[in-house]
Design a protein around this motif. Structure first.
Motif, PDB file in Angstrom:
ATOM      1  N   ALA A 128      73.672  68.347   9.729  1.00 41.54           N
ATOM      2  CA  ALA A 128      72.044  68.617   9.634  1.00 41.54           C
ATOM      3  C   ALA A 128      70.529  67.637  10.090  1.00 41.54           C
ATOM      4  O   ALA A 128      69.301  67.798  10.285  1.00 41.54           O
ATOM      5  CB  ALA A 128      71.978  69.907   8.707  1.00 41.54           C
ATOM      6  N   LEU A 129      71.239  65.919   9.749  1.00 47.98           N
ATOM      7  CA  LEU A 129      69.872  65.416   9.737  1.00 47.98           C
ATOM      8  C   LEU A 129      69.817  65.134  11.232  1.00 47.98           C
ATOM      9  O   LEU A 129      68.187  64.450  11.086  1.00 47.98           O
ATOM     10  CB  LEU A 129      70.213  63.812   9.083  1.00 47.98           C
ATOM     11  N   VAL A 130      69.963  66.192  12.300  1.00 45.41           N
ATOM     12  CA  VAL A 130      69.875  65.956  13.583  1.00 45.41           C
ATOM     13  C   VAL A 130      68.605  66.377  13.938  1.00 45.41           C
ATOM     14  O   VAL A 130      67.660  66.587  14.443  1.00 45.41           O
ATOM     15  CB  VAL A 130      71.258  66.093  14.701  1.00 45.41           C
ATOM     16  N   PHE A 131      68.625  67.219  12.426  1.00 42.04           N
ATOM     17  CA  PHE A 131      66.947  68.310  12.652  1.00 42.04           C
ATOM     18  C   PHE A 131      66.356  67.424  12.536  1.00 42.04           C
ATOM     19  O   PHE A 131      64.984  68.044  12.645  1.00 42.04           O
ATOM     20  CB  PHE A 131      67.545  69.772  11.760  1.00 42.04           C
ATOM     21  N   LEU A 132      66.036  67.321  11.216  1.00 38.78           N
ATOM     22  CA  LEU A 132      64.750  66.018  10.930  1.00 38.78           C
ATOM     23  C   LEU A 132      64.774  64.581  11.684  1.00 38.78           C
ATOM     24  O   LEU A 132      63.631  64.227  11.744  1.00 38.78           O
ATOM     25  CB  LEU A 132      65.747  65.458   9.860  1.00 38.78           C
ATOM     26  N   PHE A 133      65.811  64.253  12.305  1.00 41.91           N
ATOM     27  CA  PHE A 133      65.492  62.760  12.374  1.00 41.91           C
ATOM     28  C   PHE A 133      65.921  62.732  14.297  1.00 41.91           C
ATOM     29  O   PHE A 133      66.507  63.322  14.549  1.00 41.91           O
ATOM     30  CB  PHE A 133      66.558  61.555  12.279  1.00 41.91           C
ATOM     31  N   LYS A 134      65.012  61.837  15.079  1.00 38.96           N
ATOM     32  CA  LYS A 134      65.058  62.264  16.215  1.00 38.96           C
ATOM     33  C   LYS A 134      66.177  61.000  17.095  1.00 38.96           C
ATOM     34  O   LYS A 134      66.706  60.885  17.187  1.00 38.96           O
ATOM     35  CB  LYS A 134      63.661  61.955  17.212  1.00 38.96           C
ATOM     36  N   THR A 135      65.798  60.354  15.957  1.00 39.45           N
ATOM     37  CA  THR A 135      67.369  58.882  16.483  1.00 39.45           C
ATOM     38  C   THR A 135      67.544  58.347  15.005  1.00 39.45           C
ATOM     39  O   THR A 135      66.593  58.826  14.118  1.00 39.45           O
ATOM     40  CB  THR A 135      66.728  57.996  17.112  1.00 39.45           C
ATOM     41  N   ALA A 136      68.152  56.833  15.394  1.00 48.64           N
ATOM     42  CA  ALA A 136      68.600  56.572  13.663  1.00 48.64           C
ATOM     43  C   ALA A 136      69.252  54.953  14.377  1.00 48.64           C
ATOM     44  O   ALA A 136      69.374  54.859  15.373  1.00 48.64           O
ATOM     45  CB  ALA A 136      69.776  57.424  13.355  1.00 48.64           C
ATOM     46  N   SER A 137      68.762  53.945  14.195  1.00 48.63           N
ATOM     47  CA  SER A 137      68.569  52.699  14.402  1.00 48.63           C
ATOM     48  C   SER A 137      70.121  52.301  14.070  1.00 48.63           C
ATOM     49  O   SER A 137      71.240  53.318  13.132  1.00 48.63           O
ATOM     50  CB  SER A 137      68.077  51.429  13.248  1.00 48.63           C
ATOM     51  N   LYS A 167      74.297  71.881  18.707  1.00 50.09           N
ATOM     52  CA  LYS A 167      74.943  71.389  19.096  1.00 50.09           C
ATOM     53  C   LYS A 167      75.542  70.032  18.248  1.00 50.09           C
ATOM     54  O   LYS A 167      77.249  69.591  18.004  1.00 50.09           O
ATOM     55  CB  LYS A 167      75.276  71.232  20.667  1.00 50.09           C
ATOM     56  N   SER A 168      75.106  68.646  17.756  1.00 50.91           N
ATOM     57  CA  SER A 168      75.197  68.094  17.507  1.00 50.91           C
ATOM     58  C   SER A 168      75.501  68.091  15.994  1.00 50.91           C
ATOM     59  O   SER A 168      76.207  67.129  15.945  1.00 50.91           O
ATOM     60  CB  SER A 168      73.978  67.231  17.638  1.00 50.91           C
ATOM     61  N   PHE A 169      74.479  68.690  15.228  1.00 48.06           N
ATOM     62  CA  PHE A 169      74.787  69.588  14.046  1.00 48.06           C
ATOM     63  C   PHE A 169      76.551  70.132  13.610  1.00 48.06           C
ATOM     64  O   PHE A 169      77.137  69.662  13.198  1.00 48.06           O
ATOM     65  CB  PHE A 169      74.039  70.218  13.803  1.00 48.06           C
ATOM     66  N   TRP A 170      77.175  71.381  14.932  1.00 46.80           N
ATOM     67  CA  TRP A 170      77.704  71.841  15.304  1.00 46.80           C
ATOM     68  C   TRP A 170      79.430  71.284  15.062  1.00 46.80           C
ATOM     69  O   TRP A 170      80.106  70.925  14.661  1.00 46.80           O
ATOM     70  CB  TRP A 170      77.870  73.487  15.570  1.00 46.80           C
ATOM     71  N   TYR A 171      79.388  70.094  15.735  1.00 47.64           N
ATOM     72  CA  TYR A 171      80.552  69.500  16.354  1.00 47.64           C
ATOM     73  C   TYR A 171      79.988  68.523  15.571  1.00 47.64           C
ATOM     74  O   TYR A 171      81.638  68.172  14.532  1.00 47.64           O
ATOM     75  CB  TYR A 171      80.243  68.312  17.446  1.00 47.64           C
ATOM     76  N   GLY A 172      78.981  68.109  14.558  1.00 45.93           N
ATOM     77  CA  GLY A 172      79.331  67.569  13.331  1.00 45.93           C
ATOM     78  C   GLY A 172      80.348  67.651  12.059  1.00 45.93           C
ATOM     79  O   GLY A 172      81.170  66.950  11.788  1.00 45.93           O
ATOM     80  N   GLN A 173      79.528  68.604  11.809  1.00 48.21           N
ATOM     81  CA  GLN A 173      80.863  69.576  10.890  1.00 48.21           C
ATOM     82  C   GLN A 173      81.878  69.527  10.661  1.00 48.21           C
ATOM     83  O   GLN A 173      83.057  69.943  10.166  1.00 48.21           O
ATOM     84  CB  GLN A 173      79.914  70.383  10.090  1.00 48.21           C
ATOM     85  N   LEU A 174      82.287  70.072  12.349  1.00 47.07           N
ATOM     86  CA  LEU A 174      83.253  70.755  12.728  1.00 47.07           C
ATOM     87  C   LEU A 174      84.595  69.422  12.243  1.00 47.07           C
ATOM     88  O   LEU A 174      85.402  69.703  11.741  1.00 47.07           O
ATOM     89  CB  LEU A 174      83.191  71.210  14.496  1.00 47.07           C
ATOM     90  N   SER A 175      84.494  68.382  12.671  1.00 46.70           N
ATOM     91  CA  SER A 175      85.173  67.879  12.709  1.00 46.70           C
ATOM     92  C   SER A 175      85.880  67.427  11.141  1.00 46.70           C
ATOM     93  O   SER A 175      86.580  66.858  10.971  1.00 46.70           O
ATOM     94  CB  SER A 175      84.607  65.893  13.259  1.00 46.70           C
ATOM     95  N   ALA A 176      84.619  67.911  10.028  1.00 44.56           N
ATOM     96  CA  ALA A 176      85.199  67.871   8.611  1.00 44.56           C
ATOM     97  C   ALA A 176      86.238  69.320   8.543  1.00 44.56           C
ATOM     98  O   ALA A 176      86.649  69.140   6.670  1.00 44.56           O
ATOM     99  CB  ALA A 176      84.499  67.341   7.716  1.00 44.56           C
TER     100      ALA A 176
END
Length: 273
Positions: free
Chosen positions: A33-42, A192-201
């Motif tokens: 869910a952090l994808v909703f808060l951050f545009k990118t990550a190093s 969709k990024s969030f959905w697929y991220g949580q779906l993996s677990a």
């Protein structure tokens, strides 16, 4: 809190395993869910998180799974190393087989570096499948631990099972982010990024219930089951997590993350187990 703890303790080992692995799944979702808060990550941050994940898994494999399997095998009067060795090898071979045949793509790898049977599946699907394979042994490990504690096997306390669930959950949080953020960088929407991220677990609760049922209804297989989960996790770390974290210039960061994850899991197991 006391009432919640008493309620949890009153549940069967299977239900405890289900609840614990649901907890680890939810932490994956929270990380995604952090994808909703951050545009990118190093890349440095992502590599450090991958290293942390590997450290937790290695420490859990020994303290929570392999060492208890050896102790239990010795207590039964047999050859102390035989059952753990067989289970450990079987767990590694099980993941090896999945790795060879299930199409998947590791984080930070290019589409042409996908593994398993050839397929035209989208890169997003391949990424999710890779992390799903990664999560199967984690769910098994937690389920086996709660199953062993539930049937009162000497040396297997509920605290150790809780420590393992907490450790797996802690590494699932950054793992969820490490899955969802690369998807976002590829142009996938936030949801969709969030959905697929949580779906993996989501496979973890399923594997957890399977692990608990196996132990509860086939107690003689406990040393094998513990070592099986350990072998599967070690295979994942060496084949997937470490290579993913060492493909850029931040190898020192991922190594320090690995050390941190190892220390956290070791402290949890010793303190609570």
């Amino acid at each position: 809190m006391q009432a919640l703890q008493e309620w949890f303790m009153s549940q069967s080992g299977v239900v405890q395993a289900l609840l614990a692995t649901t907890f680890t799944w939810l932490l994956t979702a929270a990380g995604a869910a952090l994808v909703f808060l951050f545009k990118t990550a190093s890349r440095k941050w992502l590599d450090g998180m991958l290293g942390f994940t590997g450290g937790v898994m290695i420490a859990a494999s020994y303290w929570s799974l392999l060492a208890p399997a050896i102790e239990l095998s010795e207590a039964h009067g047999g050859v102390p190393w035989l059952a753990p060795a067989i289970g450990f090898g079987a767990g590694a071979l099980f993941l090896f087989a999945l790795d060879r045949f299930v199409p998947h793509l590791h984080i930070n790898f290019k589409k042409e570096e996908s593994e398993g049977i050839e397929t035209n599946w989208h890169k997003t699907t391949l990424l999710v499948l890779a992390i799903t394979l990664h999560n199967i042994p984690e769910g098994l490990a937690v389920g086996v631990a709660f199953g062993a504690a539930a049937i009162g096997i000497d040396g297997f306390e509920i605290g150790a099972a809780v420590a393992l669930a907490i450790g797996i959950g802690l590494q699932n949080f950054p793992e969820g982010f490490a899955v969802s953020m690369p998807l976002k960088r590829q142009g996938v929407s936030n949801f969709k990024s969030f959905w697929y991220g949580q779906l993996s677990a989501i496979v973890e609760p399923i594997a957890g219930v399977v692990g608990a049922l196996t132990v509860i209804y086939a107690q003689p297989f406990l040393p094998y089951a513990l070592a099986f989960a350990a072998g599967a996790m070690i295979y994942v770390v060496i084949e997937e997590v470490v290579p993913e974290s060492q493909r850029d210039k931040y190898t020192d960061v991922s190594t320090l993350g690995f050390i941190g994850g190892f220390l956290v899991m070791m402290i949890l197991d010793v303190a609570l187990g």
